[in-house]
Write a protein that holds these residues in place. Sequence first.
Motif, PDB file in Angstrom:
ATOM      1  N   LYS A  21      -4.230 -46.100   7.179  1.00  0.00           N
ATOM      2  CA  LYS A  21      -4.033 -45.407   5.872  1.00  0.00           C
ATOM      3  C   LYS A  21      -3.024 -44.476   5.998  1.00  0.00           C
ATOM      4  O   LYS A  21      -3.062 -43.421   7.012  1.00  0.00           O
ATOM      5  N   GLY A  22      -2.137 -44.269   5.136  1.00  0.00           N
ATOM      6  CA  GLY A  22      -1.024 -43.293   5.053  1.00  0.00           C
ATOM      7  C   GLY A  22       0.131 -43.331   6.113  1.00  0.00           C
ATOM      8  O   GLY A  22       0.713 -42.474   6.371  1.00  0.00           O
ATOM      9  N   LYS A  23       0.314 -44.545   6.744  1.00  0.00           N
ATOM     10  CA  LYS A  23       1.059 -44.714   7.964  1.00  0.00           C
ATOM     11  C   LYS A  23       2.165 -45.521   7.474  1.00  0.00           C
ATOM     12  O   LYS A  23       2.160 -46.529   6.659  1.00  0.00           O
ATOM     13  N   THR A  24       3.339 -45.290   8.170  1.00  0.00           N
ATOM     14  CA  THR A  24       4.731 -46.137   7.822  1.00  0.00           C
ATOM     15  C   THR A  24       4.800 -46.823   8.996  1.00  0.00           C
ATOM     16  O   THR A  24       5.110 -46.014  10.103  1.00  0.00           O
ATOM     17  N   GLU A  55       7.119 -35.746   8.901  1.00  0.00           N
ATOM     18  CA  GLU A  55       8.405 -36.420   8.798  1.00  0.00           C
ATOM     19  C   GLU A  55       8.014 -38.073   9.069  1.00  0.00           C
ATOM     20  O   GLU A  55       7.090 -38.458   9.625  1.00  0.00           O
ATOM     21  N   TYR A  56       9.176 -38.960   9.010  1.00  0.00           N
ATOM     22  CA  TYR A  56       8.751 -40.170   9.157  1.00  0.00           C
ATOM     23  C   TYR A  56       8.222 -40.668  10.543  1.00  0.00           C
ATOM     24  O   TYR A  56       7.238 -41.392  10.658  1.00  0.00           O
ATOM     25  N   ILE A  57       8.792 -40.098  11.496  1.00  0.00           N
ATOM     26  CA  ILE A  57       8.343 -40.247  12.753  1.00  0.00           C
ATOM     27  C   ILE A  57       6.889 -39.990  12.933  1.00  0.00           C
ATOM     28  O   ILE A  57       6.179 -40.577  13.622  1.00  0.00           O
ATOM     29  N   VAL A  91       2.360 -47.042  14.719  1.00  0.00           N
ATOM     30  CA  VAL A  91       2.035 -48.256  13.897  1.00  0.00           C
ATOM     31  C   VAL A  91       3.407 -49.051  13.726  1.00  0.00           C
ATOM     32  O   VAL A  91       4.376 -48.565  13.385  1.00  0.00           O
ATOM     33  N   ILE A  92       3.356 -50.450  14.194  1.00  0.00           N
ATOM     34  CA  ILE A  92       4.732 -51.092  14.095  1.00  0.00           C
ATOM     35  C   ILE A  92       4.354 -52.367  13.063  1.00  0.00           C
ATOM     36  O   ILE A  92       5.345 -52.878  12.546  1.00  0.00           O
TER      37      ILE A  92
END
Length: 252
Positions: free
Chosen positions: A119-122, A30-32, A51-52
């Motif tokens: 990569k692939g991080k929000t 999930e998002y977290i 990641v911020i």
Amino acid sequence: MKILAPFALAALLLVSPAHAVVGGAAPSSEYIGRTVVTIVGSRGNFCSGSVIAPTLVLTVAHCVQPGAEYKIVEYDADRKPQLRDVTRVAIDPGFRMQAMLAHRATADVALLQLKIPAKGKTPARLGAPLLPISPGAKFTIAGVGVTVRGDGKSGGIIRTANLVATGKPGTLQIRLVDPATAGTRAGLGACTGDSGAPAFEDQQAGPTIIGVVSWSTGPNGNAGCGGLTGVTPLTLYRAWILQTARQWGFAL
């Protein structure tokens, strides 16, 4: 693409002296979970970070001390680990290692700048805990630490755990426990490799990072994992994070 170097591979297979992973919790997609990265060091340690911004990672100061090289670990389609360069590290000047080792409050926060976006991080929302913090307040931690203390091979997977505040939580330190065990017997909580893991609180804008995992204990305050999870809230340190990010060209 660089294959995980021997020093970093060892970091994923050995136990770090810094207590901190979410033992036994289910993997998270999930998002977290998508905000969390693995940090490895040339001295053989591994920690968690969040990641911020696309190339900016928040973690704890005790994980990225001077004198070592640090990398971010990513995985290809075959789950083979790849190293990504860290170009810059900043540690809050108020951090004191002896205070952290004694489970006392200190400025245990740090920032890493990456050479390329993770990569692939929000990127996660950054904030501070809603005040006042009451015992029983709910938080979620997410990290890559081991699920079995002493078994480094059980780490490396992002897991989350829902914990609650205990004791007298405040702006200096928040102590979390598994609500099912209250810290009196082994439950969910941070363990080796979870140092630097983000602690989230559900706020009006959604899940928001309000602190970072600094330490853990076993049940009843004994050595180990599955008892208390110590979180350094960002209340006093968010200004330093934002100022440092601006100096590096980030607008959070």
